[in-house]
Scaffold this motif. Structure first.
Motif, short mmCIF file in Angstrom:
data_model
loop_
_atom_site.label_atom_id
_atom_site.label_comp_id
_atom_site.label_asym_id
_atom_site.label_seq_id
_atom_site.Cartn_x
_atom_site.Cartn_y
_atom_site.Cartn_z
N ILE A 27 -64.33 -43.92 -20.98
CA ILE A 27 -64.25 -43.74 -22.42
C ILE A 27 -63.41 -44.87 -23.00
CG2 ILE A 27 -63.48 -42.22 -24.28
CD1 ILE A 27 -63.48 -39.95 -22.04
N CYS A 102 -70.27 -51.06 -31.07
CA CYS A 102 -71.64 -50.66 -30.73
C CYS A 102 -72.60 -51.85 -30.86
CB CYS A 102 -72.09 -49.52 -31.63
SG CYS A 102 -73.64 -48.77 -31.10
N THR A 104 -75.41 -51.71 -31.91
CA THR A 104 -76.20 -51.57 -33.14
C THR A 104 -75.47 -52.16 -34.34
OG1 THR A 104 -75.22 -49.42 -33.68
CG2 THR A 104 -77.18 -49.41 -32.27
N CYS A 109 -70.07 -46.01 -31.31
CA CYS A 109 -71.43 -45.62 -30.93
C CYS A 109 -71.80 -44.21 -31.37
CB CYS A 109 -71.60 -45.74 -29.42
SG CYS A 109 -71.54 -47.44 -28.82
N PHE A 110 -70.89 -43.51 -32.06
CA PHE A 110 -71.12 -42.11 -32.37
C PHE A 110 -71.28 -41.84 -33.87
CE2 PHE A 110 -68.88 -42.23 -28.33
CZ PHE A 110 -69.64 -41.39 -27.54
N ASP A 113 -75.37 -40.70 -35.44
CA ASP A 113 -76.19 -39.54 -35.08
C ASP A 113 -75.37 -38.24 -35.00
OD1 ASP A 113 -78.35 -38.00 -34.39
OD2 ASP A 113 -78.82 -39.10 -32.55
N PRO A 114 -74.80 -37.79 -36.14
CA PRO A 114 -74.12 -36.50 -36.12
C PRO A 114 -75.15 -35.38 -35.98
CG PRO A 114 -74.24 -37.33 -38.36
CD PRO A 114 -74.80 -38.42 -37.47
N LEU A 115 -74.82 -34.36 -35.20
CA LEU A 115 -75.75 -33.25 -34.98
C LEU A 115 -75.34 -32.06 -35.84
CD1 LEU A 115 -76.04 -33.43 -31.07
CD2 LEU A 115 -77.51 -34.50 -32.79
N THR A 117 -74.07 -28.71 -36.78
CA THR A 117 -73.14 -27.94 -35.95
C THR A 117 -72.59 -26.76 -36.72
OG1 THR A 117 -72.43 -30.04 -34.98
CG2 THR A 117 -71.01 -28.14 -34.59
N ILE B 12 -83.63 -32.74 -31.02
CA ILE B 12 -82.42 -33.28 -30.38
C ILE B 12 -82.71 -33.54 -28.90
CG2 ILE B 12 -80.03 -32.77 -29.74
CD1 ILE B 12 -79.86 -31.04 -32.30
N ARG B 15 -84.15 -36.78 -27.78
CA ARG B 15 -83.32 -38.00 -27.85
C ARG B 15 -82.32 -38.10 -26.71
NH1 ARG B 15 -82.72 -36.32 -33.16
NH2 ARG B 15 -80.46 -36.48 -33.30
N ARG B 17 -80.73 -38.53 -23.02
CA ARG B 17 -80.99 -39.17 -21.73
C ARG B 17 -80.04 -38.56 -20.72
NH1 ARG B 17 -80.43 -45.39 -22.71
NH2 ARG B 17 -80.42 -45.31 -20.45
N ILE B 27 -67.45 -35.98 -24.35
CA ILE B 27 -66.04 -36.29 -24.59
C ILE B 27 -65.50 -35.28 -25.59
CG2 ILE B 27 -64.43 -38.03 -25.45
CD1 ILE B 27 -66.82 -40.07 -24.97
N SER B 81 -67.15 -30.99 -35.08
CA SER B 81 -68.35 -31.80 -35.26
C SER B 81 -68.82 -32.29 -33.90
CB SER B 81 -68.08 -33.00 -36.18
OG SER B 81 -67.15 -33.88 -35.59
N VAL B 82 -70.09 -32.62 -33.84
CA VAL B 82 -70.69 -33.12 -32.59
C VAL B 82 -71.57 -34.30 -32.96
CG1 VAL B 82 -72.13 -32.55 -30.60
CG2 VAL B 82 -70.73 -30.76 -31.66
N ALA B 83 -71.51 -35.35 -32.15
CA ALA B 83 -72.36 -36.51 -32.40
C ALA B 83 -72.91 -37.05 -31.09
CB ALA B 83 -71.57 -37.61 -33.12
N LEU B 84 -74.13 -37.53 -31.18
CA LEU B 84 -74.81 -38.16 -30.05
C LEU B 84 -74.59 -39.66 -30.15
CD1 LEU B 84 -76.78 -37.31 -27.74
CD2 LEU B 84 -78.64 -37.67 -29.37
N ASP B 85 -74.48 -40.33 -29.02
CA ASP B 85 -74.24 -41.77 -29.11
C ASP B 85 -75.55 -42.54 -29.30
OD1 ASP B 85 -75.36 -42.13 -26.62
OD2 ASP B 85 -73.64 -43.18 -25.78
N CYS B 86 -75.42 -43.85 -29.42
CA CYS B 86 -76.54 -44.69 -29.87
C CYS B 86 -77.72 -44.68 -28.92
CB CYS B 86 -76.05 -46.12 -30.08
SG CYS B 86 -75.24 -46.81 -28.60
N ASP B 89 -77.08 -40.85 -24.42
CA ASP B 89 -76.65 -40.41 -23.10
C ASP B 89 -75.19 -39.97 -23.04
OD1 ASP B 89 -75.44 -42.86 -23.25
OD2 ASP B 89 -76.46 -43.72 -21.52
N ALA B 90 -74.58 -39.75 -24.20
CA ALA B 90 -73.23 -39.20 -24.24
C ALA B 90 -73.03 -38.49 -25.57
CB ALA B 90 -72.18 -40.30 -24.07
N VAL B 91 -72.13 -37.51 -25.56
CA VAL B 91 -71.86 -36.71 -26.75
C VAL B 91 -70.36 -36.73 -27.03
CG1 VAL B 91 -71.77 -34.30 -27.54
CG2 VAL B 91 -73.88 -35.20 -26.56
N LEU B 92 -70.01 -36.81 -28.30
CA LEU B 92 -68.61 -36.70 -28.71
C LEU B 92 -68.44 -35.38 -29.45
CD1 LEU B 92 -65.77 -37.97 -29.05
CD2 LEU B 92 -66.60 -38.99 -31.18
#
Lengths: 132, 132
Positions: A27, A102, A104, A109-110, A113-115, A117, B12, B15, B17, B27, B81-86, B89-92
């Motif tokens: 991380i 990132c 991009t 990198c986060f 794409d907030p999900l 929740t 979701i 997307r 991986r 994380i 909150s929850v976010a997917l990375d670019c 393959d990882a979540v914050l």
């Protein structure tokens, strides 16, 4: 398990728990703001280089090679501290990030794409007893 | 790849991986201080439960079962909150952590094992040119 040759201190290597590809997640966190920048992967040698060069260095799973963050983009991560977690299977690298982390172009990198929740509320749904 | 049945939103899930065990790293970060608390692993259903219950939920690789953080220890993680990375393959997961996050009793899982590190110094070793 894949383990590439490495000059990593054996006292550190002996505490690592790696996946079948010899890798563990790292991380990257901005040292002063606490912002989580990205998650990369390291093997023993990437960790060794991170600890000894002052530049965060990862193993690129897509390219199958070491990746000194910022060597092509200019967006280096200058290492401030590195810590292993309690069971040796993840590393926290606190850095000074130059520019966006990132690929991009966003700062981390986060952000993109907030999900959706449900926000947890201990006041509503938790046991309010003294043992919590 | 192992993929357990899940009610996760297919938009979701498509997307994500995952590794060969159907898992991806998550994380956990304290939402207000930015402290990185721990790294856990999720599968689709653990993410679904995290998104819909307000409690951070992981897949325990050692026990082979879902693990609602704090159910046994009392040290819940209430989701903010929850976010997917670019690259998916990882979540914050930003949470409000009750008590210590680490099973060892420390506030986070990275405090006990700092590694000796050369601190990077862009002023000394970086290219000082305008393109950096």
């Amino acid at each position: 398990m894949t383990v590439r040759p490495s000059a990593l201190d054996p006292a550190i290597a002996s505490r690592l728990r790696r996946n079948d590809a010899g890798l563990f997640p790292a991380i990257a966190q901005q040292h002063d703001t606490g912002e989580v920048l990205m998650l990369g992967w390291m093997d023993d040698e990437a960790l060794h280089r991170t600890l000894t060069t002052g530049r965060a260095t990862y193993w690129s799973r897509s390219r199958g090679e070491y990746w000194v963050k910022g060597d092509t983009s200019g967006h280096q991560q200058w290492v401030r501290s590195v810590a292993l977690d309690c069971d040796g299977d993840a590393v926290l690298v606190r850095v000074d990030q130059i520019g966006p982390a990132c690929h991009t172009g966003t700062r981390n990198c986060f952000v993109a794409d907030p999900l959706p929740t449900r926000v947890g509320d201990p006041g509503v749904t938790a046991d309010a007893g003294p043992a919590r």
